[in-house]
Design an enzyme around this catalytic site. Structure first.
Site, PDB file in Angstrom:
ATOM      1  N   GLY A 139      -2.564  10.326   0.734  1.00 33.41           N
ATOM      2  CA  GLY A 139      -2.833  11.164  -0.427  1.00 33.41           C
ATOM      3  C   GLY A 139      -3.900  10.608  -1.360  1.00 33.41           C
ATOM      4  N   HIS A 165     -18.219   5.592   1.058  1.00 33.66           N
ATOM      5  CA  HIS A 165     -18.422   5.817   2.498  1.00 33.66           C
ATOM      6  C   HIS A 165     -19.799   6.343   2.922  1.00 33.66           C
ATOM      7  CE1 HIS A 165     -14.244   4.971   2.453  1.00 33.66           C
ATOM      8  NE2 HIS A 165     -13.849   6.191   2.118  1.00 33.66           N
ATOM      9  N   SER A 193      -6.967   3.620  -5.698  1.00 34.70           N
ATOM     10  CA  SER A 193      -8.091   3.909  -4.815  1.00 34.70           C
ATOM     11  C   SER A 193      -8.286   5.419  -4.764  1.00 34.70           C
ATOM     12  CB  SER A 193      -7.820   3.362  -3.409  1.00 34.70           C
ATOM     13  OG  SER A 193      -8.866   3.717  -2.534  1.00 34.70           O
ATOM     14  N   CYS A 241       0.873  -1.166   0.000  1.00 39.59           N
ATOM     15  CA  CYS A 241       0.000   0.000   0.000  1.00 39.59           C
ATOM     16  C   CYS A 241       0.913   1.220   0.000  1.00 39.59           C
ATOM     17  CB  CYS A 241      -0.892  -0.028   1.236  1.00 39.59           C
ATOM     18  SG  CYS A 241      -2.071   1.330   1.330  1.00 39.59           S
ATOM     19  N   CYS A 248      -9.575   9.717   8.621  1.00 41.37           N
ATOM     20  CA  CYS A 248      -8.249   9.411   8.096  1.00 41.37           C
ATOM     21  C   CYS A 248      -7.179  10.244   8.790  1.00 41.37           C
ATOM     22  CB  CYS A 248      -8.221   9.664   6.587  1.00 41.37           C
ATOM     23  SG  CYS A 248      -6.597   9.395   5.846  1.00 41.37           S
ATOM     24  N   SER A 281     -13.662   5.151  -2.976  1.00 46.47           N
ATOM     25  CA  SER A 281     -13.963   5.321  -1.548  1.00 46.47           C
ATOM     26  C   SER A 281     -15.234   6.149  -1.431  1.00 46.47           C
ATOM     27  CB  SER A 281     -12.789   6.022  -0.851  1.00 46.47           C
ATOM     28  OG  SER A 281     -11.638   5.202  -0.881  1.00 46.47           O
TER      29      SER A 281
END
Length: 343
Positions: free
Chosen positions: A158, A215, A190, A104, A118, A213
């Protein structure tokens, strides 16, 4: 002096031949760098001393300086804090599975998106990473751990699509057979959703995987979780994803961080199923990794109920298994802790 890791294969060949060296010397250099993890021209013994001296004058090969490393006792997940040449810090993570090793990696120092769950966003945004700094994360992890990485996820610090050119160039380098040699379908971007860049990605001819992403199923809720949603609405983003899918034919993963009392209601699951219907997608349900005291994980029962609603509505979904929970493996946590301790 040029960073060799910033160069595509074609650019390196052009640079090497412009110095009067044979074309095949580029392949020799890349074998040392990408296969043997050597970043010192003096160690490249199949090049003459004259050639090595010439290359040293024109190129640097900066791997990253390791500041800190955490290894999970639970599953071996390994987290790295690197120092860049300008003193800024970034994180990378190695995840171990029975059949593969996944990295990752980060694309920015900090992040401008500021998702509330985050840790990276809490530390603020400094700058984009260069192509070479993105590539160096893979090489530095492989050299440190003496293991070959087979899968790469642009899901570290980022927003990759806000550093579009360097992200795309780094993917081409990591995918190239004489460089990173990582299969293109083993590379995932992502993103929180930058509509014009998602559409541009569809035109690149790169068969990478895409993860969105999301959410939240409504703009009202997503505005609270992902501030950038006020600029790019769910409707705009999903429309871009549909265009992407029409062009590529690829399934898209929907990342959905579940936070107790915020986006985990049964009504949220039903709404999510509604907005994703007739799309070729897979939903990855992720219990929140608490970075603030007011963010709690839903109960196991709630997680299973949320998943069940999606499945009943024809949406493929799974609850992601936690990795590295004992070392705070979510990107940004290690860097944030270091920033606080030195401020």
């Amino acid at each position: 002096m040029k960073n060799l890791l910033d160069l595509s294969y074609e650019e390196l060949v052009a640079e090497v031949t412009s110095l009067g060296l044979e074309r095949y010397r580029a392949d020799q250099i890349l074998d040392w760098v990408f296969n043997k993890k050597v970043n010192n021209f003096d160690e490249m013994t199949n090049l003459s001393k004259q050639h090595r001296a010439l290359l040293k004058e024109h190129f640097s090969i900066p791997f990253l300086k390791l500041l800190d490393k955490k290894v999970s006792r639970i599953d071996g997940t390994t987290k790295f804090l690197w120092e860049l040449e300008d003193g800024n810090t970034i994180e990378s993570v190695m995840l171990f599975h029975p059949d593969r090793i996944t990295a990752c990696i980060s694309t920015q120092v900090g992040c401008p998106v500021k998702c509330i769950f985050c840790a990276t966003g809490m530390s603020g945004f400094v700058r984009n990473l260069t192509t070479g700094e993105i590539v160096a994360q893979i090489l530095s992890m492989e050299r440190e751990e003496k293991k070959k990485i087979g899968n790469v996820v642009y899901m570290g610090m980022g927003e990759p699509l806000l550093n579009y050119e360097n992200t795309i160039k780094s993917i081409r380098i990591l995918n190239h057979k004489k460089m990173g040699n990582i299969g293109i379908r083993r590379i995932t971007i992502s993103t929180v959703g930058i509509p014009d860049r998602i559409i541009q990605l569809a035109e690149e001819g790169l068969d990478v995987k895409l993860a969105l992403s999301l959410h939240a199923p409504t703009n009202f809720k997503r505005d609270q979780l992902v501030p950038l949603n006020k600029k790019y609405s769910i409707e705009e983003i999903l429309n871009a994803v549909k265009i992407y899918q029409k062009k590529t034919g690829n399934r898209v993963t929907i990342e959905y961080v579940l936070i107790k009392g915020m986006n985990d209601e049964i009504s949220d699951a039903k709404k999510l199923a509604e907005i994703l219907k007739n799309m070729k997608i897979f939903v990855n349900l992720i219990p929140v990794n608490p970075t603030a005291e007011d963010l709690k994980k839903p109960s196991r029962e709630r997680l299973l109920a949320f998943k069940r609603i999606l499945l009943e509505n024809g949406i493929e979904a799974e609850i992601r298994r936690e990795k590295g929970s004992d070392i705070e493996a979510a990107c940004g946590q290690l860097r944030l802790k270091r920033i606080k301790s030195t401020s």
